[in-house]
Design a protein around this motif. Structure first.
Motif, mmCIF file in Angstrom:
data_model
loop_
_atom_site.group_PDB
_atom_site.id
_atom_site.type_symbol
_atom_site.label_atom_id
_atom_site.label_comp_id
_atom_site.label_asym_id
_atom_site.label_seq_id
_atom_site.Cartn_x
_atom_site.Cartn_y
_atom_site.Cartn_z
ATOM 1 N N SER A 143 6.118 7.067 -5.565
ATOM 2 C CA SER A 143 5.108 6.391 -5.986
ATOM 3 C C SER A 143 4.049 5.511 -4.816
ATOM 4 N N HIS A 144 4.561 5.357 -4.256
ATOM 5 C CA HIS A 144 3.928 4.525 -2.248
ATOM 6 C C HIS A 144 3.648 5.555 -1.753
ATOM 7 N N LYS A 145 2.580 6.185 -1.769
ATOM 8 C CA LYS A 145 2.055 7.152 -1.046
ATOM 9 C C LYS A 145 0.936 7.225 0.111
ATOM 10 N N THR A 146 1.047 5.661 0.807
ATOM 11 C CA THR A 146 0.551 5.340 1.556
ATOM 12 C C THR A 146 1.745 5.056 2.900
ATOM 13 N N VAL A 147 0.937 5.890 4.384
ATOM 14 C CA VAL A 147 2.299 5.706 5.260
ATOM 15 C C VAL A 147 1.448 5.200 6.476
ATOM 16 N N ILE A 148 1.786 4.347 6.847
ATOM 17 C CA ILE A 148 1.546 3.391 7.670
ATOM 18 C C ILE A 148 1.164 5.072 9.657
ATOM 19 N N GLY A 149 -0.117 4.673 10.520
ATOM 20 C CA GLY A 149 0.867 4.963 11.580
ATOM 21 C C GLY A 149 -0.089 6.407 11.133
ATOM 22 N N PRO A 171 8.936 6.425 1.594
ATOM 23 C CA PRO A 171 7.919 5.214 1.817
ATOM 24 C C PRO A 171 8.148 4.222 0.810
ATOM 25 N N GLY A 172 7.979 2.825 1.925
ATOM 26 C CA GLY A 172 8.286 1.783 0.568
ATOM 27 C C GLY A 172 6.939 0.510 1.213
ATOM 28 N N VAL A 173 7.393 -0.663 0.618
ATOM 29 C CA VAL A 173 6.346 -1.506 1.465
ATOM 30 C C VAL A 173 5.986 -2.189 2.136
ATOM 31 N N GLU A 193 26.220 1.543 1.501
ATOM 32 C CA GLU A 193 27.705 2.061 1.172
ATOM 33 C C GLU A 193 27.417 3.307 0.387
ATOM 34 N N LYS A 194 26.584 3.828 -0.158
ATOM 35 C CA LYS A 194 26.853 5.078 -0.905
ATOM 36 C C LYS A 194 25.669 5.851 0.357
ATOM 37 N N GLY A 195 26.321 5.461 1.664
ATOM 38 C CA GLY A 195 25.744 6.957 2.679
ATOM 39 C C GLY A 195 24.068 6.514 2.622
ATOM 40 N N ASN A 196 22.897 6.388 1.795
ATOM 41 C CA ASN A 196 21.539 5.972 2.206
ATOM 42 C C ASN A 196 20.965 5.363 3.657
ATOM 43 N N ILE A 197 20.127 5.432 3.733
ATOM 44 C CA ILE A 197 19.216 4.712 5.046
ATOM 45 C C ILE A 197 18.450 3.674 4.999
ATOM 46 N N ARG A 198 18.152 2.934 5.558
ATOM 47 C CA ARG A 198 17.432 2.689 5.848
ATOM 48 C C ARG A 198 16.266 2.314 7.636
ATOM 49 N N GLY A 199 15.212 2.957 7.396
ATOM 50 C CA GLY A 199 14.313 2.601 8.063
ATOM 51 C C GLY A 199 13.027 1.678 8.724
ATOM 52 N N ILE A 200 12.328 2.022 9.147
ATOM 53 C CA ILE A 200 11.273 0.962 9.466
ATOM 54 C C ILE A 200 10.087 1.349 10.657
ATOM 55 N N LEU A 201 8.934 1.569 9.966
ATOM 56 C CA LEU A 201 8.013 2.557 11.014
ATOM 57 C C LEU A 201 7.004 1.207 11.319
ATOM 58 N N SER A 205 1.125 -4.705 13.786
ATOM 59 C CA SER A 205 2.247 -4.753 13.753
ATOM 60 C C SER A 205 2.351 -5.361 11.873
ATOM 61 N N THR A 206 2.024 -4.156 11.420
ATOM 62 C CA THR A 206 2.463 -3.631 10.213
ATOM 63 C C THR A 206 3.486 -2.635 9.965
ATOM 64 N N VAL A 207 4.122 -3.186 9.221
ATOM 65 C CA VAL A 207 5.932 -2.978 8.876
ATOM 66 C C VAL A 207 5.950 -1.687 7.544
ATOM 67 N N GLN A 208 6.712 -0.783 8.018
ATOM 68 C CA GLN A 208 6.650 -0.304 6.680
ATOM 69 C C GLN A 208 8.161 0.301 6.647
ATOM 70 N N GLU A 209 8.886 -0.171 5.363
ATOM 71 C CA GLU A 209 9.946 0.126 5.105
ATOM 72 C C GLU A 209 9.901 1.611 4.315
#
Length: 241
Positions: A143-149, A171-173, A193-201, A205-209
């Protein structure tokens, strides 16, 4: 060397033109005082090539490597070397000379023998993972359509989406703060534990999960996908395997 169908092969890991049997699962290229092509299948084939300094010889070398890799009909190639300068040299030249659509991954620098052993272990672990056949652009959801960068940010996500073990990218917060500068960057940090991965963009100074849903069934398999994604976006695909 003959295929199981009886057709004569150039090597034990060559593709069989008669029955279509693929005898290599992946290839590695190691850059040192010589260049080595490692073909991983039921057996391991290693070919070595001398390296000369002039541009024409370098192009000829990587054109031969590209043809040899194409003969195997592999999709994945892993580049290693004695240091990152050598790895970049191999990556850039193979990408330029490739005659088929390859996924080319960078690794951390390793001694040659360690690279061969770790690559074999990694390739066979990877075979246990399920694949998804979904266009990369259809994997970026949520639902979060914005992608920084801007375009660079989307290019990073598209690169991750090209991995056949990634089902969905959400894309997250977005948060602001911290140090600025450094341009647009992307990092994959850990898997759950389920094998899913967290990334950061990161864009200044702006960071997106970035939440990456994979086909892994547990953390152990998730770590394999994590290393693959690091190989696509940064170094260390074979580290700690």
């Amino acid at each position: 060397m003959r295929c199981k169908c009886g057709f004569e092969l150039k090597s034990r890991t060559s593709y069989c033109l008669a029955c279509g049997r693929i005898n290599a699962l992946a290839c590695g290229v190691y850059i040192g005082s010589k260049v080595y092509l490692i073909s991983i299948g039921e057996v391991i084939d290693v070919d070595s090539f001398d390296v000369y300094d002039d541009e024409r010889s370098i192009v000829n070398l990587f054109e031969v490597l590209a043809e040899r890799i194409h003969e195997k009909r592999v999709e994945d190639v892993y580049i290693c070397g004695i240091d990152r300068k050598f790895i970049d040299f191999g990556f850039d030249n193979l990408k330029r000379c490739a005659v088929s659509d390859l996924k080319i991954y960078k690794t951390d620098p390793l001694p040659f023998e360690d690279f061969v052993l770790k690559l074999k272990k990694f390739v066979f672990k990877k075979m246990e993972l399920k694949k998804v056949d979904v266009p990369p652009e259809d994997k970026i959801q949520g639902s979060h359509k914005t992608v920084i960068g801007g375009r660079a940010g989307m290019e990073y996500l598209h690169r991750v989406a090209m991995c056949e073990y990634v089902k969905k990218i959400v894309p997250g917060v977005i948060t602001c703060g911290g140090s600025s500068g450094g341009g647009v960057r992307f990092k994959v940090t850990r898997c759950d534990e389920k094998g899913n991965i967290r990334g950061i963009l990161i864009d200044g100074s702006t960071v997106q999960e970035i939440h990456i849903i994979t086909t892994a069934r547990d953390k152990e398999q998730g770590e394999i996908v994590l290393k693959m994604l690091k190989g696509l976006t940064q170094f260390s695909i074979l580290k700690n395997i």
